[in-house]
Structure formats: C-alpha cells, structure tokens
Motif scaffolding. Structure first.
Motif, PDB file in Angstrom:
ATOM      1  N   THR A   3       0.845  -1.187   0.000  1.00  0.00           N
ATOM      2  CA  THR A   3       0.000   0.000   0.000  1.00  0.00           C
ATOM      3  C   THR A   3       0.879   1.235   0.000  1.00  0.00           C
ATOM      4  OG1 THR A   3      -1.709  -1.165   1.243  1.00  0.00           O
ATOM      5  CG2 THR A   3      -1.829   1.227   1.230  1.00  0.00           C
ATOM      6  N   ASP A   4       0.510   2.194  -0.847  1.00  0.00           N
ATOM      7  CA  ASP A   4       1.142   3.502  -0.742  1.00  0.00           C
ATOM      8  C   ASP A   4       0.038   4.477  -0.366  1.00  0.00           C
ATOM      9  OD1 ASP A   4      -0.161   4.272  -3.141  1.00  0.00           O
ATOM     10  OD2 ASP A   4       1.600   3.900  -4.355  1.00  0.00           O
ATOM     11  N   ALA A   5       0.297   5.756  -0.439  1.00  0.00           N
ATOM     12  CA  ALA A   5      -0.673   6.752   0.025  1.00  0.00           C
ATOM     13  C   ALA A   5      -1.963   6.767  -0.777  1.00  0.00           C
ATOM     14  CB  ALA A   5      -0.040   8.140   0.010  1.00  0.00           C
ATOM     15  N   ILE A   6      -1.920   6.285  -1.994  1.00  0.00           N
ATOM     16  CA  ILE A   6      -3.077   6.436  -2.870  1.00  0.00           C
ATOM     17  C   ILE A   6      -3.622   5.119  -3.426  1.00  0.00           C
ATOM     18  CG2 ILE A   6      -1.770   6.837  -4.989  1.00  0.00           C
ATOM     19  CD1 ILE A   6      -3.745   9.170  -5.516  1.00  0.00           C
ATOM     20  N   VAL A   7      -2.802   4.063  -3.442  1.00  0.00           N
ATOM     21  CA  VAL A   7      -3.216   2.787  -4.026  1.00  0.00           C
ATOM     22  C   VAL A   7      -2.763   1.634  -3.148  1.00  0.00           C
ATOM     23  CG1 VAL A   7      -3.130   1.326  -6.094  1.00  0.00           C
ATOM     24  CG2 VAL A   7      -2.856   3.791  -6.340  1.00  0.00           C
ATOM     25  N   SER A   8      -3.645   0.639  -3.026  1.00  0.00           N
ATOM     26  CA  SER A   8      -3.308  -0.602  -2.342  1.00  0.00           C
ATOM     27  C   SER A   8      -3.204  -1.699  -3.407  1.00  0.00           C
ATOM     28  CB  SER A   8      -4.403  -0.953  -1.332  1.00  0.00           C
ATOM     29  OG  SER A   8      -4.155  -2.202  -0.755  1.00  0.00           O
ATOM     30  N   TYR A   9      -2.140  -2.498  -3.348  1.00  0.00           N
ATOM     31  CA  TYR A   9      -1.898  -3.526  -4.356  1.00  0.00           C
ATOM     32  C   TYR A   9      -1.899  -4.914  -3.740  1.00  0.00           C
ATOM     33  CZ  TYR A   9      -0.038   0.365  -7.123  1.00  0.00           C
ATOM     34  OH  TYR A   9       0.119   1.545  -7.797  1.00  0.00           O
ATOM     35  N   GLU A  34       0.658  11.606  -8.843  1.00  0.00           N
ATOM     36  CA  GLU A  34       1.039  10.579  -7.869  1.00  0.00           C
ATOM     37  C   GLU A  34       0.398   9.238  -8.228  1.00  0.00           C
ATOM     38  OE1 GLU A  34       0.635   9.656  -3.068  1.00  0.00           O
ATOM     39  OE2 GLU A  34      -0.110  11.554  -3.860  1.00  0.00           O
ATOM     40  N   LEU A  35      -0.858   9.277  -8.630  1.00  0.00           N
ATOM     41  CA  LEU A  35      -1.564   8.064  -9.040  1.00  0.00           C
ATOM     42  C   LEU A  35      -0.869   7.421 -10.239  1.00  0.00           C
ATOM     43  CD1 LEU A  35      -4.004   6.124  -9.037  1.00  0.00           C
ATOM     44  CD2 LEU A  35      -5.182   7.803 -10.480  1.00  0.00           C
ATOM     45  N   ARG A  36      -0.598   8.219 -11.259  1.00  0.00           N
ATOM     46  CA  ARG A  36       0.050   7.693 -12.464  1.00  0.00           C
ATOM     47  C   ARG A  36       1.407   7.091 -12.120  1.00  0.00           C
ATOM     48  NH1 ARG A  36      -0.483  11.713 -15.746  1.00  0.00           N
ATOM     49  NH2 ARG A  36       1.340  12.807 -15.010  1.00  0.00           N
ATOM     50  N   GLU A  37       2.204   7.801 -11.343  1.00  0.00           N
ATOM     51  CA  GLU A  37       3.536   7.305 -10.979  1.00  0.00           C
ATOM     52  C   GLU A  37       3.457   5.993 -10.204  1.00  0.00           C
ATOM     53  OE1 GLU A  37       5.476  10.526  -8.930  1.00  0.00           O
ATOM     54  OE2 GLU A  37       5.363  11.817 -10.701  1.00  0.00           O
ATOM     55  N   SER A  38       2.537   5.901  -9.270  1.00  0.00           N
ATOM     56  CA  SER A  38       2.383   4.685  -8.481  1.00  0.00           C
ATOM     57  C   SER A  38       1.990   3.505  -9.365  1.00  0.00           C
ATOM     58  CB  SER A  38       1.323   4.898  -7.390  1.00  0.00           C
ATOM     59  OG  SER A  38       1.127   3.700  -6.665  1.00  0.00           O
ATOM     60  N   LEU A  39       0.987   3.711 -10.207  1.00  0.00           N
ATOM     61  CA  LEU A  39       0.524   2.628 -11.068  1.00  0.00           C
ATOM     62  C   LEU A  39       1.579   2.229 -12.096  1.00  0.00           C
ATOM     63  CD1 LEU A  39      -3.165   3.781 -11.575  1.00  0.00           C
ATOM     64  CD2 LEU A  39      -2.400   1.757 -10.315  1.00  0.00           C
ATOM     65  N   TYR A  64      -8.063  15.528 -15.879  1.00  0.00           N
ATOM     66  CA  TYR A  64      -6.619  15.320 -15.736  1.00  0.00           C
ATOM     67  C   TYR A  64      -6.339  13.903 -15.229  1.00  0.00           C
ATOM     68  CZ  TYR A  64      -1.750  16.587 -14.938  1.00  0.00           C
ATOM     69  OH  TYR A  64      -0.384  16.653 -14.977  1.00  0.00           O
ATOM     70  N   SER A  65      -7.131  13.449 -14.278  1.00  0.00           N
ATOM     71  CA  SER A  65      -6.972  12.092 -13.743  1.00  0.00           C
ATOM     72  C   SER A  65      -7.368  11.038 -14.772  1.00  0.00           C
ATOM     73  CB  SER A  65      -7.790  11.924 -12.468  1.00  0.00           C
ATOM     74  OG  SER A  65      -7.294  12.784 -11.461  1.00  0.00           O
ATOM     75  N   LEU A  66      -8.401  11.327 -15.560  1.00  0.00           N
ATOM     76  CA  LEU A  66      -8.752  10.407 -16.640  1.00  0.00           C
ATOM     77  C   LEU A  66      -7.592  10.292 -17.625  1.00  0.00           C
ATOM     78  CD1 LEU A  66     -12.473  11.357 -17.300  1.00  0.00           C
ATOM     79  CD2 LEU A  66     -11.617   9.147 -16.468  1.00  0.00           C
ATOM     80  N   GLY A  67      -6.955  11.409 -17.914  1.00  0.00           N
ATOM     81  CA  GLY A  67      -5.781  11.388 -18.779  1.00  0.00           C
ATOM     82  C   GLY A  67      -4.654  10.563 -18.179  1.00  0.00           C
ATOM     83  N   ALA A  68      -4.487  10.661 -16.867  1.00  0.00           N
ATOM     84  CA  ALA A  68      -3.471   9.861 -16.178  1.00  0.00           C
ATOM     85  C   ALA A  68      -3.777   8.374 -16.327  1.00  0.00           C
ATOM     86  CB  ALA A  68      -3.397  10.247 -14.704  1.00  0.00           C
ATOM     87  N   LEU A  69      -5.044   8.001 -16.221  1.00  0.00           N
ATOM     88  CA  LEU A  69      -5.422   6.595 -16.383  1.00  0.00           C
ATOM     89  C   LEU A  69      -5.195   6.113 -17.810  1.00  0.00           C
ATOM     90  CD1 LEU A  69      -8.647   6.224 -14.200  1.00  0.00           C
ATOM     91  CD2 LEU A  69      -6.272   5.658 -13.624  1.00  0.00           C
ATOM     92  N   VAL A  70      -5.434   6.962 -18.787  1.00  0.00           N
ATOM     93  CA  VAL A  70      -5.145   6.597 -20.176  1.00  0.00           C
ATOM     94  C   VAL A  70      -3.637   6.371 -20.327  1.00  0.00           C
ATOM     95  CG1 VAL A  70      -5.130   7.409 -22.570  1.00  0.00           C
ATOM     96  CG2 VAL A  70      -7.169   7.732 -21.157  1.00  0.00           C
ATOM     97  N   GLY A  71      -2.836   7.230 -19.718  1.00  0.00           N
ATOM     98  CA  GLY A  71      -1.387   7.053 -19.757  1.00  0.00           C
ATOM     99  C   GLY A  71      -0.949   5.747 -19.119  1.00  0.00           C
ATOM    100  N   VAL A  72      -1.556   5.399 -18.001  1.00  0.00           N
ATOM    101  CA  VAL A  72      -1.240   4.133 -17.326  1.00  0.00           C
ATOM    102  C   VAL A  72      -1.659   2.961 -18.208  1.00  0.00           C
ATOM    103  CG1 VAL A  72      -1.791   2.656 -15.353  1.00  0.00           C
ATOM    104  CG2 VAL A  72      -1.360   5.097 -15.002  1.00  0.00           C
TER     105      VAL A  72
END
Length: 110
Positions: A3-9, A34-39, A64-72
């Motif tokens: 787990t990091d601050a934003i995502v649990s794996y 942060e989300l994009r970097e973590s994923l 912006y977050s949707l764009g981050a998810l597309v990048g991931v």
C-alpha cells in the motif's frame, strides 16, 4: 499486499492479475500525477498479465486524472499487461462515458 498513500496492491493467487484499489475518494489534478507514478511503477515491476483497477470508492474524477489513467493504460499495454477498470462508482462511470473513454477502458454501458 503493498500500500502507498493512494493505491493498495495485491496479486491474485494465480499470479496473473495485479489488483490495485484506489484509496483516494477524489481523483483530481492534486493526486493525478502521484496516481500515475504509483501505477506505472507497479506495472513496470510486475510479472502479471493484467492490471485490475478497482474504482468503487472513488466519488469524483476530473479530466486530468482520466488522462493519467489513459497514460497508465498505455504504459501497461507496452509492458504486456491489459488494464481493466472494475466497479466504477456512478460518478466515475458517468465521467468515463461522457468523455468517450468507455470503449478505451472496456466499460460496458449500463
């Protein structure tokens, strides 16, 4: 489980799926990078074949977050992983559908 601050794996028992649960209820410009970097870091180091992103607890997502998810998604594909979004909350599903990203993320219409 990691787990990091934003995502649990966690990895599925058979080792084929990396399950990522988002812990932030609001995905906006303040957390998108942060989300994009973590994923992307998790994908880069994973032997899994699929990234499953659980969005059940997310109540807001901006463009912006949707764009981050597309990048991931693109990073995952380049690493040989398929990315799927699971259990999107109603507001997240609506944002994905309104932006035309439902097909990109494989979200079936309700």
């Amino acid at each position: 489980m990691t787990t990091d601050a934003i995502v649990s794996y966690r990895t599925s028992d058979d080792g084929t799926t990396l399950h990522a649960t988002l812990l932030a209820p609001e995905l906006d410009v303040d957390v998108a990078d942060e989300l994009r970097e973590s994923l992307e870091k998790a994908v880069a180091g994973s032997p899994c074949r699929q990234l499953s992103l659980d969005l059940a607890e997310v109540t807001f997502i901006d463009s912006y977050s949707l764009g981050a998810l597309v990048g991931v998604r693109n990073t995952a594909a380049a690493a040989g992983l398929t990315m799927v979004l699971t259990r999107p909350s109603a507001p997240v599903r609506q944002a994905i559908e309104v932006t035309g990203l439902a097909e990109v993320f494989g979200i079936a219409p309700v």
